[in-house]
Design a protein around this motif. Structure first.
Motif, PDB file in Angstrom:
ATOM      1  N   SER A  42       0.926  -1.268  -0.041  1.00 35.46           N
ATOM      2  CA  SER A  42       0.039  -0.017   0.006  1.00 35.46           C
ATOM      3  C   SER A  42       1.031   1.247   0.060  1.00 35.46           C
ATOM      4  O   SER A  42       0.658   2.317  -0.682  1.00 35.46           O
ATOM      5  N   HIS A  43       1.930   1.155   0.702  1.00 44.39           N
ATOM      6  CA  HIS A  43       2.772   2.251   1.008  1.00 44.39           C
ATOM      7  C   HIS A  43       3.587   2.612  -0.408  1.00 44.39           C
ATOM      8  O   HIS A  43       3.525   3.807  -0.966  1.00 44.39           O
ATOM      9  N   GLU A  44       4.093   1.423  -1.182  1.00 41.22           N
ATOM     10  CA  GLU A  44       4.710   1.623  -2.295  1.00 41.22           C
ATOM     11  C   GLU A  44       3.774   2.089  -3.372  1.00 41.22           C
ATOM     12  O   GLU A  44       4.213   2.899  -4.300  1.00 41.22           O
ATOM     13  N   LEU A  45       2.612   1.828  -3.445  1.00 43.53           N
ATOM     14  CA  LEU A  45       1.684   2.005  -4.581  1.00 43.53           C
ATOM     15  C   LEU A  45       1.200   3.497  -4.283  1.00 43.53           C
ATOM     16  O   LEU A  45       0.868   4.262  -5.488  1.00 43.53           O
ATOM     17  N   ARG A  46       1.182   3.914  -2.983  1.00 42.55           N
ATOM     18  CA  ARG A  46       0.533   5.268  -2.765  1.00 42.55           C
ATOM     19  C   ARG A  46       1.511   6.438  -3.207  1.00 42.55           C
ATOM     20  O   ARG A  46       0.843   7.323  -3.498  1.00 42.55           O
ATOM     21  N   THR A  47       2.667   5.861  -2.937  1.00 41.22           N
ATOM     22  CA  THR A  47       3.614   7.038  -3.431  1.00 41.22           C
ATOM     23  C   THR A  47       3.725   7.481  -4.688  1.00 41.22           C
ATOM     24  O   THR A  47       3.540   8.793  -5.013  1.00 41.22           O
ATOM     25  N   PRO A  48       3.801   6.628  -5.779  1.00 38.91           N
ATOM     26  CA  PRO A  48       3.681   7.078  -7.252  1.00 38.91           C
ATOM     27  C   PRO A  48       2.441   7.559  -7.803  1.00 38.91           C
ATOM     28  O   PRO A  48       2.367   8.446  -8.482  1.00 38.91           O
TER      29      PRO A  48
END
Length: 431
Positions: A218-224
């Protein structure tokens, strides 16, 4: 707190299921053993009763057919009744049609005179071996049958055999079964608790990994997605601007889109790996030729970055492997080597045989990995230097995928520090 409550509830269910299973198994086992012991103990006594009955019937059959004179039957000692084969464990009761014991003065011992005076004839168990207890302490099995001799006043013959010894063994065995049942219940509770705890460990571990995976993903997807959204919103504020004036925003959005696409692809690969959906398609591959072809574009990339990529190929044989997955494995290792090396650093690729296995080595003279972090590098989303990883586009999934590919090929992968600087990844695969 909520998760712990769920885990405890599930563990209690496992414990109860195990306890019930153990109890059912032991109960069935105990019943089978007890019935076998009981049947074995009484088998001999029943055979003796039936044998005496056969001898009695055959003797009177001989008399009826004229084979023996009636006078030849010795009727004197009543406790050695000649109408049956002699057996020290069996005594015979003769009954008349009115249900009275006849030849009472010939029954013999004080025991019979004392305990059989109130004994009555029960015709319900005719021709059936039956248990009986006299005076609540003496146990017998008897066989009652009709006397076929019409000239004799005896209407029924009752063969009785004492089974006190057998009953004592059975009672003692029952006590042992009860004692062992209590001990077994205690042991079953302990074993059920331990087993339920063991069964919960992989579930808890899987739960934690899943929660960590979802959180990291979720964190990695949220950033981009956030970056792309912000840049696109910025573009909407000035719709009349030329593309050249907004080139930086568009380029960054495109870069994050590519990164998001790669992350999604990696997540899909790991999801399929966890579900065992992805199967290897093995084929014959020439090792050195394959490695040379994979490394060819990376040699040019390294030169463009003022780095040196060298090959030392010493495995001129073929192996059985999934070409697509093996290509993916080498690409991951080469990408990492290029990401974490600087100008004038070198990257080396070796192939050779060791312990009847094929070895691939990818080494570099880059920043390396700290010794204490070596055990975490194959974990999902693990990045030793998160700031640098984001600059290079890494999300910490590449080595996890590499580890899965090697495992699927029944091989091993290890990372170690170089003597001078940098890291070496060593992959061993079966031929």
């Amino acid at each position: 707190m909520f998760k712990e409550k769920i885990f405890r509830s599930q563990q209690l269910k496992f414990m109860i299921f195990n306890l019930i299973a153990f109890t059912i198994i032991f109960t069935i086992f105990g019943i089978i053993i007890f019935s076998q012991v009981q049947g074995t103990l009484f088998k001999k006594t029943d055979e003796e009763l039936l044998m005496v009955k056969e001898k009695h019937m055959s003797e009177f059959s001989d008399i009826t057919n004229g084979d023996r004179p009636l006078d030849s039957i010795d009727r004197t000692p009543p406790n050695n009744d000649q109408r049956a084969i002699k057996n020290p464990r069996i005594f015979i009761l003769n009954w008349d049609k009115d249900g009275e014991i006849i030849e009472g003065d010939q029954i013999g011992s004080l025991f019979y005179e004392s305990y059989l005076q109130d004994f009555t004839l029960d015709k319900n168990n005719l021709d059936t071996v039956t248990n009986i207890t006299i005076d609540d302490q003496y146990h017998f099995r008897y066989l009652l049958f009709e006397d076929t001799n019409e000239d004799d006043e005896v209407a029924y013959v009752q063969l009785m055999i004492n089974t006190d010894a057998e009953e004592t063994i059975i009672n003692n065995f029952q006590k042992l079964i009860i004692i062992f049942s209590i001990v077994f219940i205690v042991l079953s509770i302990s074993a059920s608790y331990i087993l339920s705890k063991k069964m919960m460990q992989p579930i808890i571990l899987s739960w934690k990994k899943q929660a960590e995976f979802v959180e990291n993903a979720s964190h990695e997807l949220r950033t981009p997605l956030t970056i792309i959204q912000n840049k696109l919103e910025l573009l909407l504020t000035s719709p009349q601007e030329k593309i050249a004036n907004k080139f930086e925003n568009i380029a960054l959005s495109l870069s994050e889109t590519r990164r998001l696409s790669k992350l999604t692809s990696d997540l899909l690969t790991l999801a399929r790996a966890d579900s065992a959906e992805t199967q290897l398609v093995k084929q014959s591959i020439h090792v050195d030729t394959f490695v040379k072809n994979v490394c060819a574009p990376y040699i040019e990339i390294a030169e463009s970055q003022d780095k040196h990529l060298w090959l030392q190929l010493n495995c001129d044989i073929k192996m059985e492997a999934d070409e697509v997955r093996l290509h993916q494995l080498l690409v991951i290792l080469l990408d990492n080597a290029l990401k974490y090396t600087g100008e004038n650093d070198s990257i080396g690729v070796k192939t050779y045989e060791e312990d009847h296995k094929i070895v691939f080595e990818v080494s570099d003279t880059g920043i390396g990995i700290k010794e204490e972090n070596m055990k975490y590098i194959f974990d999902r989303f693990y990045r030793e230097d998160k700031a640098r990883s984001r600059e290079t586009g890494g999300v910490g999934l590449g080595l996890s995928i590499a580890h899965w590919i090697v495992k699927q090929h029944e091989g091993t992968i290890k990372a170690s520090q170089n003597k001078n600087k940098g890291t070496t990844f060593k992959v061993k695969l079966p031929k």
